[in-house]
Design a protein around this motif. Structure first.
Motif, mmCIF file in Angstrom:
data_model
loop_
_atom_site.group_PDB
_atom_site.id
_atom_site.type_symbol
_atom_site.label_atom_id
_atom_site.label_comp_id
_atom_site.label_asym_id
_atom_site.label_seq_id
_atom_site.Cartn_x
_atom_site.Cartn_y
_atom_site.Cartn_z
ATOM 1 N N ASP A 1 11.333 13.295 -9.280
ATOM 2 C CA ASP A 1 10.506 13.190 -10.520
ATOM 3 C C ASP A 1 9.026 13.309 -10.767
ATOM 4 O OD1 ASP A 1 10.027 11.992 -12.800
ATOM 5 O OD2 ASP A 1 10.015 9.592 -11.444
ATOM 6 N N ASP A 2 7.938 13.706 -11.575
ATOM 7 C CA ASP A 2 6.700 14.006 -11.546
ATOM 8 C C ASP A 2 6.871 15.131 -11.090
ATOM 9 O OD1 ASP A 2 6.425 11.433 -12.381
ATOM 10 O OD2 ASP A 2 5.312 10.895 -10.542
ATOM 11 N N PHE A 3 7.730 16.481 -11.254
ATOM 12 C CA PHE A 3 7.627 17.658 -10.350
ATOM 13 C C PHE A 3 5.762 18.406 -11.120
ATOM 14 C CE2 PHE A 3 8.739 21.951 -10.392
ATOM 15 C CZ PHE A 3 8.842 22.170 -8.606
ATOM 16 N N GLY A 4 5.555 19.818 -10.073
ATOM 17 C CA GLY A 4 4.509 19.650 -10.496
ATOM 18 C C GLY A 4 3.598 19.215 -10.334
ATOM 19 N N THR A 5 3.442 18.099 -9.421
ATOM 20 C CA THR A 5 1.561 16.994 -9.539
ATOM 21 C C THR A 5 2.194 17.641 -7.459
ATOM 22 O OG1 THR A 5 2.932 14.744 -9.410
ATOM 23 C CG2 THR A 5 1.766 15.748 -11.285
ATOM 24 N N GLY A 6 3.447 17.345 -7.278
ATOM 25 C CA GLY A 6 2.936 17.783 -5.350
ATOM 26 C C GLY A 6 3.078 18.914 -4.960
ATOM 27 N N TYR A 7 2.906 19.416 -3.742
ATOM 28 C CA TYR A 7 2.684 20.678 -3.079
ATOM 29 C C TYR A 7 4.425 21.690 -2.885
ATOM 30 C CZ TYR A 7 -1.732 19.128 -3.956
ATOM 31 O OH TYR A 7 -3.118 19.063 -4.446
ATOM 32 N N SER A 8 5.738 21.011 -3.269
ATOM 33 C CA SER A 8 6.545 21.939 -2.976
ATOM 34 C C SER A 8 6.801 22.873 -3.252
ATOM 35 C CB SER A 8 7.597 21.188 -3.795
ATOM 36 O OG SER A 8 7.762 20.824 -4.900
ATOM 37 N N SER A 9 7.292 23.536 -1.708
ATOM 38 C CA SER A 9 7.245 25.033 -2.020
ATOM 39 C C SER A 9 8.721 25.168 -2.821
ATOM 40 C CB SER A 9 7.460 25.270 -0.872
ATOM 41 O OG SER A 9 7.931 25.422 -0.076
ATOM 42 N N LEU A 10 8.802 26.977 -3.009
ATOM 43 C CA LEU A 10 10.267 27.249 -3.515
ATOM 44 C C LEU A 10 11.728 26.927 -2.565
ATOM 45 C CD1 LEU A 10 10.569 28.373 -6.120
ATOM 46 C CD2 LEU A 10 10.972 30.305 -5.247
ATOM 47 N N ALA A 11 10.807 27.219 -1.212
ATOM 48 C CA ALA A 11 11.825 27.436 -0.165
ATOM 49 C C ALA A 11 12.326 26.141 0.072
ATOM 50 C CB ALA A 11 10.780 27.505 0.508
ATOM 51 N N GLN A 12 11.476 24.698 0.099
ATOM 52 C CA GLN A 12 11.716 23.329 0.546
ATOM 53 C C GLN A 12 12.461 23.237 -0.897
ATOM 54 O OE1 GLN A 12 7.739 21.604 0.958
ATOM 55 N NE2 GLN A 12 7.769 21.499 2.291
ATOM 56 N N LEU A 13 11.941 23.233 -1.669
ATOM 57 C CA LEU A 13 13.458 22.365 -3.267
ATOM 58 C C LEU A 13 14.359 23.374 -3.259
ATOM 59 C CD1 LEU A 13 12.282 21.345 -5.149
ATOM 60 C CD2 LEU A 13 11.618 23.628 -6.712
ATOM 61 N N LYS A 14 14.684 24.875 -2.854
ATOM 62 C CA LYS A 14 15.672 24.986 -2.491
ATOM 63 C C LYS A 14 16.417 24.131 -1.486
ATOM 64 C CE LYS A 14 17.945 29.759 -2.257
ATOM 65 N NZ LYS A 14 17.959 30.631 -1.061
ATOM 66 N N ARG A 15 16.312 23.984 -0.732
ATOM 67 C CA ARG A 15 17.034 23.429 0.435
ATOM 68 C C ARG A 15 17.096 22.045 0.270
ATOM 69 N NH1 ARG A 15 13.955 23.961 5.239
ATOM 70 N NH2 ARG A 15 13.217 21.910 4.666
ATOM 71 N N LEU A 16 16.780 21.006 -1.575
ATOM 72 C CA LEU A 16 17.218 20.243 -0.913
ATOM 73 C C LEU A 16 18.189 19.678 -2.403
ATOM 74 C CD1 LEU A 16 13.855 18.941 -2.320
ATOM 75 C CD2 LEU A 16 14.485 17.829 -0.921
ATOM 76 N N PRO A 17 18.506 18.484 -1.813
ATOM 77 C CA PRO A 17 20.804 18.424 -2.489
ATOM 78 C C PRO A 17 20.108 17.891 -3.926
ATOM 79 C CG PRO A 17 19.901 16.769 -0.378
ATOM 80 C CD PRO A 17 19.075 18.121 -0.652
ATOM 81 N N VAL A 18 19.616 18.219 -4.997
ATOM 82 C CA VAL A 18 18.567 17.000 -6.201
ATOM 83 C C VAL A 18 19.832 18.331 -7.060
ATOM 84 C CG1 VAL A 18 16.907 16.811 -5.192
ATOM 85 C CG2 VAL A 18 16.903 18.553 -5.966
ATOM 86 N N GLN A 19 20.207 18.090 -8.123
ATOM 87 C CA GLN A 19 20.631 18.016 -9.495
ATOM 88 C C GLN A 19 19.448 18.420 -10.758
ATOM 89 O OE1 GLN A 19 21.677 15.368 -7.831
ATOM 90 N NE2 GLN A 19 22.915 17.280 -6.559
ATOM 91 N N GLU A 20 18.595 17.578 -10.560
ATOM 92 C CA GLU A 20 17.509 17.907 -11.939
ATOM 93 C C GLU A 20 16.010 17.649 -11.131
ATOM 94 O OE1 GLU A 20 17.410 13.795 -13.915
ATOM 95 O OE2 GLU A 20 19.772 14.635 -14.913
ATOM 96 N N LEU A 21 15.144 18.571 -12.483
ATOM 97 C CA LEU A 21 14.370 18.385 -11.906
ATOM 98 C C LEU A 21 12.621 18.000 -13.738
ATOM 99 C CD1 LEU A 21 12.542 21.954 -10.940
ATOM 100 C CD2 LEU A 21 12.517 20.074 -9.671
#
Ligand code: C2E
Ligand code: MG
Ligand code: MG
Ligand code: MG
Length: 285
Positions: free
Chosen positions: A179-199
Protein backbone atom coordinates in the motif's frame (compact mmCIF):
# COMPACT_ATOMS: atom_id res chain seq x y z
CA UNK A 1 12.12 20.65 49.07
CA UNK A 2 12.10 17.93 46.45
CA UNK A 3 8.38 17.16 46.65
CA UNK A 4 7.53 20.81 46.11
CA UNK A 5 9.93 21.04 43.17
CA UNK A 6 8.39 17.94 41.62
CA UNK A 7 4.92 19.40 42.08
CA UNK A 8 6.02 22.62 40.40
CA UNK A 9 7.58 20.74 37.53
CA UNK A 10 4.35 18.76 37.08
CA UNK A 11 2.33 21.98 37.16
CA UNK A 12 4.54 23.47 34.44
CA UNK A 13 4.24 20.24 32.45
CA UNK A 14 0.44 20.28 32.61
CA UNK A 15 0.26 23.96 31.66
CA UNK A 16 2.72 23.30 28.86
CA UNK A 17 0.53 20.65 27.31
CA UNK A 18 -0.80 22.17 24.16
CA UNK A 19 -4.17 21.44 22.69
CA UNK A 20 -2.81 18.89 20.25
CA UNK A 21 -1.11 16.91 22.98
CA UNK A 22 -4.24 16.94 25.14
CA UNK A 23 -6.31 15.72 22.21
CA UNK A 24 -3.86 12.88 21.67
CA UNK A 25 -4.03 11.84 25.34
CA UNK A 26 -7.82 11.92 25.20
CA UNK A 27 -7.94 9.90 22.00
CA UNK A 28 -5.49 7.26 23.25
CA UNK A 29 -7.54 6.90 26.46
CA UNK A 30 -10.91 6.73 24.69
CA UNK A 31 -9.72 4.40 21.95
CA UNK A 32 -9.37 1.65 24.57
CA UNK A 33 -13.14 1.49 24.92
CA UNK A 34 -14.24 2.63 21.47
CA UNK A 35 -15.04 -0.85 20.16
CA UNK A 36 -16.99 -1.84 23.27
CA UNK A 37 -18.91 1.46 23.11
CA UNK A 38 -19.79 0.72 19.47
CA UNK A 39 -18.09 3.90 18.24
CA UNK A 40 -16.10 2.02 15.58
CA UNK A 41 -17.45 0.90 12.24
CA UNK A 42 -16.17 -0.30 8.89
CA UNK A 43 -16.90 1.28 5.51
CA UNK A 44 -16.23 -0.32 2.13
CA UNK A 45 -14.93 1.25 -1.08
CA UNK A 46 -15.26 -0.48 -4.47
CA UNK A 47 -12.20 -1.56 -6.46
CA UNK A 48 -12.82 -1.94 -10.19
CA UNK A 49 -11.13 -3.69 -13.08
CA UNK A 50 -9.62 -0.82 -15.14
CA UNK A 51 -10.35 -2.49 -18.47
CA UNK A 52 -13.84 -3.91 -17.97
CA UNK A 53 -15.15 -1.71 -15.16
CA UNK A 54 -16.12 -4.90 -13.33
CA UNK A 55 -16.26 -4.88 -9.52
CA UNK A 56 -13.25 -6.81 -8.19
CA UNK A 57 -13.78 -6.30 -4.49
CA UNK A 58 -13.79 -3.67 -1.78
CA UNK A 59 -11.31 -2.05 0.56
CA UNK A 60 -12.42 -2.07 4.20
CA UNK A 61 -11.66 1.19 6.04
CA UNK A 62 -12.19 1.93 9.72
CA UNK A 63 -14.27 4.82 11.07
CA UNK A 64 -14.36 6.22 14.60
CA UNK A 65 -17.19 8.46 15.76
CA UNK A 66 -16.04 9.94 19.09
CA UNK A 67 -18.93 10.91 21.42
CA UNK A 68 -17.72 14.50 21.98
CA UNK A 69 -14.95 15.12 19.42
CA UNK A 70 -16.93 13.75 16.47
CA UNK A 71 -15.38 12.04 13.46
CA UNK A 72 -11.70 11.20 13.99
CA UNK A 73 -9.77 10.53 10.76
CA UNK A 74 -8.10 7.08 10.65
CA UNK A 75 -4.80 8.69 9.65
CA UNK A 76 -4.88 10.26 13.13
CA UNK A 77 -6.18 7.45 15.38
CA UNK A 78 -4.42 4.53 13.65
CA UNK A 79 -1.06 6.20 14.22
CA UNK A 80 -1.93 6.87 17.87
CA UNK A 81 -3.03 3.24 18.27
CA UNK A 82 0.30 2.10 16.83
CA UNK A 83 2.34 4.35 19.10
CA UNK A 84 0.36 3.49 22.25
CA UNK A 85 0.45 -0.26 21.61
CA UNK A 86 -3.28 -0.60 20.99
CA UNK A 87 -3.21 -1.45 17.30
CA UNK A 88 -3.29 -5.25 17.64
CA UNK A 89 -6.57 -5.12 19.55
CA UNK A 90 -7.99 -2.74 16.96
CA UNK A 91 -6.84 -5.01 14.14
CA UNK A 92 -8.46 -7.97 15.89
CA UNK A 93 -11.77 -6.11 16.08
CA UNK A 94 -11.43 -5.02 12.43
CA UNK A 95 -10.70 -8.55 11.13
CA UNK A 96 -13.65 -9.98 13.02
CA UNK A 97 -15.95 -7.20 11.83
CA UNK A 98 -14.91 -7.57 8.16
CA UNK A 99 -15.12 -11.37 8.21
CA UNK A 100 -18.58 -11.20 9.80
CA UNK A 101 -19.65 -8.83 7.00
CA UNK A 102 -18.20 -11.09 4.29
CA UNK A 103 -20.11 -13.99 5.83
CA UNK A 104 -23.38 -11.98 5.80
CA UNK A 105 -22.75 -11.02 2.16
CA UNK A 106 -22.10 -14.71 1.39
CA UNK A 107 -25.47 -15.65 2.82
CA UNK A 108 -27.09 -12.94 0.66
CA UNK A 109 -25.34 -14.39 -2.39
CA UNK A 110 -22.64 -11.73 -2.83
CA UNK A 111 -19.25 -13.42 -3.04
CA UNK A 112 -17.24 -10.26 -2.43
CA UNK A 113 -13.64 -10.13 -1.30
CA UNK A 114 -12.25 -7.41 0.97
CA UNK A 115 -8.85 -5.78 1.23
CA UNK A 116 -7.90 -4.95 4.83
CA UNK A 117 -5.14 -2.67 6.10
CA UNK A 118 -2.49 -3.94 8.48
CA UNK A 119 0.03 -1.85 10.38
CA UNK A 120 3.75 -2.39 10.96
CA UNK A 121 3.13 -3.87 14.41
CA UNK A 122 0.63 -6.36 12.99
CA UNK A 123 3.20 -7.49 10.46
CA UNK A 124 5.78 -7.88 13.24
CA UNK A 125 3.41 -10.03 15.29
CA UNK A 126 4.23 -13.71 14.74
CA UNK A 127 0.72 -14.78 15.72
CA UNK A 128 -0.83 -12.75 12.85
CA UNK A 129 -1.19 -15.63 10.33
CA UNK A 130 -2.87 -17.81 12.95
CA UNK A 131 -5.18 -14.97 14.03
CA UNK A 132 -6.24 -14.36 10.43
CA UNK A 133 -6.80 -18.06 9.75
CA UNK A 134 -8.87 -18.46 12.92
CA UNK A 135 -10.97 -15.46 11.98
CA UNK A 136 -11.61 -16.76 8.45
CA UNK A 137 -12.42 -20.25 9.71
CA UNK A 138 -14.82 -19.06 12.40
CA UNK A 139 -16.81 -17.22 9.72
CA UNK A 140 -16.68 -20.08 7.22
CA UNK A 141 -14.57 -18.11 4.71
CA UNK A 142 -11.80 -19.26 2.37
CA UNK A 143 -8.52 -17.27 2.44
CA UNK A 144 -9.05 -15.88 -1.07
CA UNK A 145 -11.77 -13.62 0.38
CA UNK A 146 -9.28 -11.45 2.25
CA UNK A 147 -6.53 -9.42 0.65
CA UNK A 148 -3.98 -7.77 2.89
CA UNK A 149 -2.73 -4.19 2.35
CA UNK A 150 0.55 -3.39 4.03
CA UNK A 151 2.24 -0.04 3.57
CA UNK A 152 5.63 0.13 1.97
CA UNK A 153 7.05 1.75 5.12
CA UNK A 154 5.63 -0.99 7.38
CA UNK A 155 7.37 -3.62 5.24
CA UNK A 156 10.65 -1.72 5.03
CA UNK A 157 10.76 -1.27 8.81
CA UNK A 158 12.22 -4.79 8.98
CA UNK A 159 12.24 -6.19 5.43
CA UNK A 160 13.64 -9.62 6.29
CA UNK A 161 11.10 -10.35 8.98
CA UNK A 162 8.26 -8.87 6.91
CA UNK A 163 9.31 -11.02 3.99
CA UNK A 164 9.16 -14.24 6.06
CA UNK A 165 5.84 -13.22 7.57
CA UNK A 166 4.33 -12.37 4.18
CA UNK A 167 5.54 -15.71 2.81
CA UNK A 168 3.66 -17.52 5.61
CA UNK A 169 0.50 -15.54 4.83
CA UNK A 170 0.93 -16.22 1.13
CA UNK A 171 1.26 -19.98 1.76
CA UNK A 172 -1.99 -19.75 3.74
CA UNK A 173 -3.66 -18.49 0.54
CA UNK A 174 -3.91 -14.77 1.25
CA UNK A 175 -2.91 -12.22 -1.36
CA UNK A 176 -0.87 -9.20 -0.39
CA UNK A 177 -0.63 -5.64 -1.71
CA UNK A 178 2.06 -3.06 -0.99
CA UNK A 179 0.00 0.00 0.00
CA UNK A 180 1.00 3.67 -0.44
CA UNK A 181 3.69 2.60 -2.86
CA UNK A 182 6.08 5.40 -3.83
CA UNK A 183 6.10 7.08 -0.41
CA UNK A 184 8.66 4.74 1.19
CA UNK A 185 12.18 3.84 0.26
CA UNK A 186 12.09 0.28 -0.97
CA UNK A 187 14.76 -0.69 -3.44
CA UNK A 188 14.05 -2.72 -6.51
CA UNK A 189 16.01 -5.63 -5.01
CA UNK A 190 13.86 -5.62 -1.86
CA UNK A 191 10.66 -5.37 -3.83
CA UNK A 192 11.66 -8.30 -6.03
CA UNK A 193 12.16 -10.55 -3.01
CA UNK A 194 8.79 -9.78 -1.42
CA UNK A 195 6.03 -12.37 -1.85
CA UNK A 196 3.41 -9.80 -2.90
CA UNK A 197 0.88 -9.80 -5.75
CA UNK A 198 -0.09 -6.13 -5.98
CA UNK A 199 1.43 -2.66 -5.95
CA UNK A 200 -0.93 0.05 -4.84
CA UNK A 201 0.26 3.47 -6.01
CA UNK A 202 -0.20 6.13 -3.34
CA UNK A 203 -3.03 8.56 -3.97
CA UNK A 204 -0.68 11.55 -3.75
CA UNK A 205 0.53 10.59 -7.26
CA UNK A 206 -3.00 9.97 -8.57
CA UNK A 207 -5.07 12.89 -7.26
CA UNK A 208 -3.63 15.47 -9.72
CA UNK A 209 -2.54 13.00 -12.36
CA UNK A 210 -4.53 14.75 -15.09
CA UNK A 211 -2.72 18.08 -14.41
CA UNK A 212 0.80 17.03 -13.49
CA UNK A 213 3.33 15.82 -16.05
CA UNK A 214 5.65 14.75 -13.20
CA UNK A 215 3.00 12.57 -11.61
CA UNK A 216 2.27 11.03 -14.97
CA UNK A 217 5.90 10.05 -15.41
CA UNK A 218 6.02 8.54 -11.91
CA UNK A 219 2.78 6.64 -12.40
CA UNK A 220 3.78 5.41 -15.85
CA UNK A 221 7.09 4.01 -14.60
CA UNK A 222 5.53 2.51 -11.46
CA UNK A 223 3.02 0.61 -13.61
CA UNK A 224 5.86 -0.64 -15.80
CA UNK A 225 7.90 -1.62 -12.77
CA UNK A 226 4.98 -3.52 -11.26
CA UNK A 227 4.23 -5.35 -14.48
CA UNK A 228 7.89 -6.22 -15.01
CA UNK A 229 7.85 -7.83 -11.55
CA UNK A 230 4.67 -9.72 -12.45
CA UNK A 231 2.47 -7.69 -10.11
CA UNK A 232 -0.99 -6.22 -10.59
CA UNK A 233 -1.01 -2.45 -10.18
CA UNK A 234 -3.77 -0.61 -8.29
CA UNK A 235 -4.43 3.14 -8.28
CA UNK A 236 -6.26 4.75 -5.34
CA UNK A 237 -7.57 8.32 -5.36
CA UNK A 238 -9.09 8.29 -8.85
CA UNK A 239 -11.36 11.34 -8.76
CA UNK A 240 -11.79 12.37 -12.39
CA UNK A 241 -12.77 10.76 -15.66
CA UNK A 242 -9.60 12.06 -17.31
CA UNK A 243 -7.44 10.36 -14.66
CA UNK A 244 -9.39 7.14 -15.13
CA UNK A 245 -8.86 7.23 -18.89
CA UNK A 246 -5.17 8.00 -18.46
CA UNK A 247 -4.66 5.14 -16.00
CA UNK A 248 -6.54 2.71 -18.21
CA UNK A 249 -4.37 3.81 -21.13
CA UNK A 250 -1.21 3.25 -19.09
CA UNK A 251 -2.33 -0.31 -18.37
CA UNK A 252 -3.13 0.12 -14.68
CA UNK A 253 -5.07 -2.97 -13.59
CA UNK A 254 -7.35 -1.91 -10.75
CA UNK A 255 -8.92 1.48 -9.90
CA UNK A 256 -10.39 2.89 -6.69
CA UNK A 257 -11.58 6.42 -5.96
CA UNK A 258 -14.33 8.95 -5.40
CA UNK A 259 -15.06 8.96 -9.17
CA UNK A 260 -16.67 5.55 -8.64
CA UNK A 261 -17.70 5.76 -5.01
CA UNK A 262 -16.63 6.97 -1.59
CA UNK A 263 -16.22 4.32 1.11
CA UNK A 264 -19.76 3.28 2.11
CA UNK A 265 -21.44 1.40 4.96
CA UNK A 266 -22.07 -2.26 4.01
CA UNK A 267 -25.74 -1.94 3.07
CA UNK A 268 -25.11 1.17 0.94
CA UNK A 269 -22.23 -0.58 -0.82
CA UNK A 270 -24.63 -3.28 -1.97
CA UNK A 271 -27.15 -0.65 -3.15
CA UNK A 272 -24.35 1.10 -5.07
CA UNK A 273 -23.27 -2.18 -6.67
CA UNK A 274 -26.84 -2.98 -7.68
CA UNK A 275 -27.44 0.52 -9.07
CA UNK A 276 -24.30 0.16 -11.22
CA UNK A 277 -25.23 -3.36 -12.34
CA UNK A 278 -22.21 -4.94 -10.64
CA UNK A 279 -24.56 -7.30 -8.86
CA UNK A 280 -28.22 -8.09 -9.21
CA UNK A 281 -30.13 -8.73 -6.01
CA UNK A 282 -29.29 -12.21 -4.77
CA UNK A 283 -26.54 -12.83 -7.36
CA UNK A 284 -22.81 -13.06 -6.90
CA UNK A 285 -20.93 -10.26 -8.69
P1 C2E B 1 -5.17 3.73 2.68
O1 C2E B 1 -5.14 2.31 3.09
O2 C2E B 1 -4.15 4.18 1.70
O3 C2E B 1 -6.65 3.99 2.17
C1 C2E B 1 -7.00 4.82 1.12
C2 C2E B 1 -7.48 6.16 1.62
O4 C2E B 1 -7.74 6.99 0.50
C3 C2E B 1 -8.77 6.10 2.42
O5 C2E B 1 -8.73 7.12 3.39
C4 C2E B 1 -9.82 6.43 1.35
O6 C2E B 1 -11.02 6.92 1.89
C5 C2E B 1 -9.07 7.48 0.58
N1 C2E B 1 -9.56 7.66 -0.79
C6 C2E B 1 -10.03 6.72 -1.64
N2 C2E B 1 -10.36 7.26 -2.82
C7 C2E B 1 -10.10 8.57 -2.72
C8 C2E B 1 -10.24 9.68 -3.64
O7 C2E B 1 -10.67 9.53 -4.78
N3 C2E B 1 -9.84 10.89 -3.18
C9 C2E B 1 -9.36 11.10 -1.93
N4 C2E B 1 -9.02 12.32 -1.56
N5 C2E B 1 -9.22 10.07 -1.04
C10 C2E B 1 -9.59 8.84 -1.45
P2 C2E B 1 -9.21 6.88 4.89
O8 C2E B 1 -10.42 6.00 4.91
O9 C2E B 1 -9.29 8.22 5.54
O10 C2E B 1 -8.01 6.06 5.52
C11 C2E B 1 -6.75 6.64 5.66
C12 C2E B 1 -5.71 5.62 6.05
O11 C2E B 1 -5.96 5.11 7.36
C13 C2E B 1 -5.70 4.40 5.15
O12 C2E B 1 -5.00 4.70 3.96
C14 C2E B 1 -4.98 3.41 6.04
O13 C2E B 1 -3.59 3.62 5.99
C15 C2E B 1 -5.49 3.79 7.41
N6 C2E B 1 -6.60 2.88 7.79
C16 C2E B 1 -7.93 2.96 7.56
N7 C2E B 1 -8.59 1.92 8.09
C17 C2E B 1 -7.64 1.14 8.66
C18 C2E B 1 -7.68 -0.11 9.38
O14 C2E B 1 -8.73 -0.76 9.57
N8 C2E B 1 -6.48 -0.59 9.85
C19 C2E B 1 -5.30 0.07 9.64
N9 C2E B 1 -4.15 -0.49 10.13
N10 C2E B 1 -5.23 1.22 8.96
C20 C2E B 1 -6.38 1.75 8.47
MG1 MG C 1 -5.14 0.60 2.02
MG1 MG D 1 -2.97 3.74 0.24
MG1 MG E 1 -2.63 5.82 3.08
Amino acid sequence: DMARQARQRYQCYVEGLDERHLRQLTLVRDLQDAARQQQLSMVYQPQLDARTGRLIGVEALMRWQHPTLGFIPPDEFIELAERSGNIQRLTGWMLDSVCAQLQRWNIEGHGLSAAVNLSARDVNDDTLPERINDCLASHGLTPDRLRLEITESAIMHDPDHASRQLATLRRAGLSIAVDDFGTGYSSLAQLKRLPVQELKIDKSFILKLDESADDEIIVRSTIELGHNLGLAVVAEGVETESSRALLAGLGCDILQGYLFSRPLPADQLILWAQAHSHITSGDAP
